[in-house]
Design a protein around this motif. Structure first.
Motif, PDB file in Angstrom:
ATOM      1  N   MET A 257       0.835  -1.194   0.000  1.00  0.00           N
ATOM      2  CA  MET A 257       0.000   0.000   0.000  1.00  0.00           C
ATOM      3  C   MET A 257       0.873   1.249   0.000  1.00  0.00           C
ATOM      4  SD  MET A 257      -3.223   0.654  -0.062  1.00  0.00           S
ATOM      5  CE  MET A 257      -4.395   1.978   0.252  1.00  0.00           C
ATOM      6  N   PRO A 258       0.778   2.099  -1.020  1.00  0.00           N
ATOM      7  CA  PRO A 258       1.642   3.284  -1.077  1.00  0.00           C
ATOM      8  C   PRO A 258       1.252   4.313  -0.024  1.00  0.00           C
ATOM      9  CG  PRO A 258       0.075   3.275  -2.901  1.00  0.00           C
ATOM     10  CD  PRO A 258      -0.060   1.953  -2.213  1.00  0.00           C
ATOM     11  N   ALA A 259       2.264   4.963   0.520  1.00  0.00           N
ATOM     12  CA  ALA A 259       2.025   5.944   1.585  1.00  0.00           C
ATOM     13  C   ALA A 259       1.146   7.092   1.108  1.00  0.00           C
ATOM     14  CB  ALA A 259       3.360   6.478   2.103  1.00  0.00           C
ATOM     15  N   VAL A 260       1.200   7.407  -0.180  1.00  0.00           N
ATOM     16  CA  VAL A 260       0.450   8.546  -0.696  1.00  0.00           C
ATOM     17  C   VAL A 260      -1.050   8.340  -0.549  1.00  0.00           C
ATOM     18  CG1 VAL A 260       0.284   7.680  -3.073  1.00  0.00           C
ATOM     19  CG2 VAL A 260       0.306  10.152  -2.649  1.00  0.00           C
ATOM     20  N   ALA A 261      -1.506   7.099  -0.412  1.00  0.00           N
ATOM     21  CA  ALA A 261      -2.937   6.834  -0.260  1.00  0.00           C
ATOM     22  C   ALA A 261      -3.496   7.503   0.989  1.00  0.00           C
ATOM     23  CB  ALA A 261      -3.193   5.339  -0.219  1.00  0.00           C
TER      24      ALA A 261
ATOM     25  N   VAL B 231      -6.576   6.335  -8.642  1.00  0.00           N
ATOM     26  CA  VAL B 231      -7.286   5.699  -7.535  1.00  0.00           C
ATOM     27  C   VAL B 231      -6.474   4.488  -7.095  1.00  0.00           C
ATOM     28  CG1 VAL B 231      -9.553   6.512  -8.274  1.00  0.00           C
ATOM     29  CG2 VAL B 231      -8.748   4.262  -9.023  1.00  0.00           C
ATOM     30  N   ILE B 232      -6.452   4.276  -5.789  1.00  0.00           N
ATOM     31  CA  ILE B 232      -5.742   3.145  -5.200  1.00  0.00           C
ATOM     32  C   ILE B 232      -6.765   2.301  -4.459  1.00  0.00           C
ATOM     33  CG2 ILE B 232      -3.909   2.433  -3.619  1.00  0.00           C
ATOM     34  CD1 ILE B 232      -2.716   5.315  -4.111  1.00  0.00           C
ATOM     35  N   ASP B 233      -6.917   1.059  -4.872  1.00  0.00           N
ATOM     36  CA  ASP B 233      -7.925   0.170  -4.304  1.00  0.00           C
ATOM     37  C   ASP B 233      -7.276  -0.903  -3.431  1.00  0.00           C
ATOM     38  OD1 ASP B 233     -10.054   1.448  -5.529  1.00  0.00           O
ATOM     39  OD2 ASP B 233      -9.995   0.178  -7.305  1.00  0.00           O
TER      40      ASP B 233
ATOM     41  N   VAL C 249      -3.783  -5.062  -3.830  1.00  0.00           N
ATOM     42  CA  VAL C 249      -3.837  -3.612  -4.013  1.00  0.00           C
ATOM     43  C   VAL C 249      -3.622  -3.330  -5.496  1.00  0.00           C
ATOM     44  CG1 VAL C 249      -2.830  -1.369  -3.447  1.00  0.00           C
ATOM     45  CG2 VAL C 249      -2.941  -3.158  -1.694  1.00  0.00           C
ATOM     46  N   LEU C 250      -4.538  -2.589  -6.087  1.00  0.00           N
ATOM     47  CA  LEU C 250      -4.430  -2.183  -7.487  1.00  0.00           C
ATOM     48  C   LEU C 250      -4.567  -0.672  -7.567  1.00  0.00           C
ATOM     49  CD1 LEU C 250      -6.760  -4.809  -9.256  1.00  0.00           C
ATOM     50  CD2 LEU C 250      -4.258  -4.846  -9.142  1.00  0.00           C
ATOM     51  N   THR C 251      -3.949  -0.086  -8.577  1.00  0.00           N
ATOM     52  CA  THR C 251      -4.111   1.349  -8.818  1.00  0.00           C
ATOM     53  C   THR C 251      -4.472   1.561 -10.284  1.00  0.00           C
ATOM     54  OG1 THR C 251      -3.082   3.534  -8.559  1.00  0.00           O
ATOM     55  CG2 THR C 251      -1.657   1.746  -9.311  1.00  0.00           C
ATOM     56  N   GLU C 252      -5.297   2.563 -10.533  1.00  0.00           N
ATOM     57  CA  GLU C 252      -5.769   2.842 -11.884  1.00  0.00           C
ATOM     58  C   GLU C 252      -5.675   4.334 -12.166  1.00  0.00           C
ATOM     59  OE1 GLU C 252      -9.775   1.572 -12.310  1.00  0.00           O
ATOM     60  OE2 GLU C 252      -9.392  -0.504 -11.724  1.00  0.00           O
ATOM     61  N   VAL C 253      -5.487   4.644 -13.433  1.00  0.00           N
ATOM     62  CA  VAL C 253      -5.581   6.023 -13.905  1.00  0.00           C
ATOM     63  C   VAL C 253      -6.541   6.025 -15.077  1.00  0.00           C
ATOM     64  CG1 VAL C 253      -3.562   5.744 -15.418  1.00  0.00           C
ATOM     65  CG2 VAL C 253      -4.275   8.030 -14.706  1.00  0.00           C
TER      66      VAL C 253
ATOM     67  N   PHE D 226       5.478   3.217  -7.178  1.00  0.00           N
ATOM     68  CA  PHE D 226       4.809   2.149  -6.432  1.00  0.00           C
ATOM     69  C   PHE D 226       4.084   1.151  -7.335  1.00  0.00           C
ATOM     70  CE2 PHE D 226       1.856   5.862  -6.127  1.00  0.00           C
ATOM     71  CZ  PHE D 226       0.778   5.349  -6.829  1.00  0.00           C
ATOM     72  N   CYS D 227       4.012   1.425  -8.630  1.00  0.00           N
ATOM     73  CA  CYS D 227       3.395   0.481  -9.569  1.00  0.00           C
ATOM     74  C   CYS D 227       4.391  -0.643  -9.880  1.00  0.00           C
ATOM     75  CB  CYS D 227       2.999   1.192 -10.857  1.00  0.00           C
ATOM     76  SG  CYS D 227       1.699   2.425 -10.648  1.00  0.00           S
ATOM     77  N   THR D 228       4.079  -1.841  -9.435  1.00  0.00           N
ATOM     78  CA  THR D 228       4.996  -2.962  -9.600  1.00  0.00           C
ATOM     79  C   THR D 228       5.001  -3.483 -11.029  1.00  0.00           C
ATOM     80  OG1 THR D 228       4.652  -3.605  -7.299  1.00  0.00           O
ATOM     81  CG2 THR D 228       5.580  -5.281  -8.779  1.00  0.00           C
ATOM     82  N   THR D 229       3.831  -3.680 -11.592  1.00  0.00           N
ATOM     83  CA  THR D 229       3.702  -4.181 -12.958  1.00  0.00           C
ATOM     84  C   THR D 229       2.330  -3.795 -13.483  1.00  0.00           C
ATOM     85  OG1 THR D 229       4.004  -6.141 -14.375  1.00  0.00           O
ATOM     86  CG2 THR D 229       2.727  -6.447 -12.360  1.00  0.00           C
ATOM     87  N   GLU D 230       2.220  -3.686 -14.796  1.00  0.00           N
ATOM     88  CA  GLU D 230       0.933  -3.304 -15.383  1.00  0.00           C
ATOM     89  C   GLU D 230       0.074  -4.540 -15.630  1.00  0.00           C
ATOM     90  OE1 GLU D 230      -0.950  -0.404 -18.845  1.00  0.00           O
ATOM     91  OE2 GLU D 230       1.240  -0.539 -18.558  1.00  0.00           O
ATOM     92  N   VAL D 231      -1.203  -4.415 -15.296  1.00  0.00           N
ATOM     93  CA  VAL D 231      -2.138  -5.530 -15.484  1.00  0.00           C
ATOM     94  C   VAL D 231      -3.349  -5.093 -16.301  1.00  0.00           C
ATOM     95  CG1 VAL D 231      -1.385  -6.764 -13.415  1.00  0.00           C
ATOM     96  CG2 VAL D 231      -3.224  -5.059 -13.237  1.00  0.00           C
ATOM     97  N   SER D 232      -3.181  -4.036 -17.078  1.00  0.00           N
ATOM     98  CA  SER D 232      -4.285  -3.528 -17.890  1.00  0.00           C
ATOM     99  C   SER D 232      -4.860  -4.590 -18.810  1.00  0.00           C
ATOM    100  CB  SER D 232      -3.818  -2.330 -18.731  1.00  0.00           C
ATOM    101  OG  SER D 232      -3.336  -1.284 -17.923  1.00  0.00           O
ATOM    102  N   GLU D 233      -4.013  -5.489 -19.277  1.00  0.00           N
ATOM    103  CA  GLU D 233      -4.442  -6.500 -20.233  1.00  0.00           C
ATOM    104  C   GLU D 233      -4.500  -7.898 -19.619  1.00  0.00           C
ATOM    105  OE1 GLU D 233      -1.753  -5.974 -23.500  1.00  0.00           O
ATOM    106  OE2 GLU D 233      -2.744  -4.130 -24.180  1.00  0.00           O
ATOM    107  N   ASP D 234      -4.445  -7.958 -18.294  1.00  0.00           N
ATOM    108  CA  ASP D 234      -4.518  -9.238 -17.587  1.00  0.00           C
ATOM    109  C   ASP D 234      -5.931  -9.400 -17.024  1.00  0.00           C
ATOM    110  OD1 ASP D 234      -4.288 -11.444 -15.895  1.00  0.00           O
ATOM    111  OD2 ASP D 234      -2.228 -10.948 -15.313  1.00  0.00           O
ATOM    112  N   ASP D 235      -6.718 -10.246 -17.653  1.00  0.00           N
ATOM    113  CA  ASP D 235      -8.123 -10.387 -17.274  1.00  0.00           C
ATOM    114  C   ASP D 235      -8.313 -10.878 -15.842  1.00  0.00           C
ATOM    115  OD1 ASP D 235      -8.920  -9.503 -19.739  1.00  0.00           O
ATOM    116  OD2 ASP D 235      -9.270 -11.504 -20.576  1.00  0.00           O
ATOM    117  N   ARG D 236      -7.287 -11.474 -15.256  1.00  0.00           N
ATOM    118  CA  ARG D 236      -7.412 -11.958 -13.883  1.00  0.00           C
ATOM    119  C   ARG D 236      -7.625 -10.823 -12.893  1.00  0.00           C
ATOM    120  NH1 ARG D 236      -1.955 -15.273 -13.385  1.00  0.00           N
ATOM    121  NH2 ARG D 236      -1.278 -13.346 -14.431  1.00  0.00           N
TER     122      ARG D 236
END
Length: 207
Positions: free
Chosen positions: A20-24, A126-128, A138-142, A156-166
């Motif tokens: 969880m990023p501190a900025v949240a 947004v940080i969920d 924890v996921l974050t979206e723009v 704080f973004c570890t990897t992109e999952v925009s195209e990962d349906d999971r």
């Protein structure tokens, strides 16, 4: 729902976050989101959502959390289509919060999360933080009014999952992250971080 004026489409990119990023914590008013998936197949989904100010005590049953949202809750029903290139059809309409709450509490497939909103550079993020069976995800979206190109990606973004349906909420509703978190951690360690490179030039914080 997109406010772009070009129809019911959303333009977003999504990232997996290890911690969880501190900025949240800079968001003074995080919200609790409870959303039920009434239908999900081949990228199409129908969702009912209830959201409102996050209560202090989150260790409760879904029905109790829905009740705790009180009169400030907002209800919506959304139809979604498959995503492609960071774009997804999403038609969202308001729903009476009492009806939305009753649907959510009766649904078999529900996702619960605490959403924090922050402004970083030129974009709102947004940080969920997911609860229940999807913890500790924890996921974050723009999201933008048009394609999310030339994005400045926070550290704080570890990897992109925009195209990962999971990591779509409808998948998480049926296959909670808690059941495959360890396997995903091993997968991530093996393949390393990945970021979509077809949407302009990615800019990474600190580089």
């Amino acid at each position: 729902m997109s406010d772009s004026g070009i129809g019911d489409f959303e333009f977003e990119r999504k990232f997996f976050v290890r911690d969880m990023p501190a900025v949240a914590a800079s968001d003074p008013s995080p919200v609790l989101i409870a959303q039920a998936y009434l239908f999900a197949s081949d990228g199409y989904a129908v969702r009912v959502r209830l959201q409102g100010p996050a209560p202090a005590d989150l260790d409760r049953e879904v029905s109790d959390l829905v009740t705790a949202l009180g009169d400030d809750a907002i209800g919506t029903m959304t139809a979604k289509g498959p995503a492609a290139g960071g774009t997804r059809y999403e038609a969202e309409r308001e729903l009476d919060p009492l009806v939305a709450g009753q649907i959510v509490t009766r649904a078999a497939h529900v996702v619960l999360k605490i959403r924090s909103s922050v402004w970083l550079g030129e974009d709102g993020w947004v940080i969920d933080r997911f609860l229940g069976g999807n913890a500790p995800l924890v996921l974050t979206e723009v999201e933008r009014d048009g394609p999310v190109v030339d994005l400045a990606i926070p550290s704080f973004c570890t990897t992109e999952v925009s195209e990962d349906d999971r990591f779509r909420n409808e998948y998480l509703a049926h296959h909670p992250f808690g059941g495959w978190a360890e396997a995903y951690g091993r997968e991530l360690d093996l393949i390393g971080p990945r970021f979509v490179d077809s949407l302009g030039q990615n800019q990474f914080e600190g580089t």
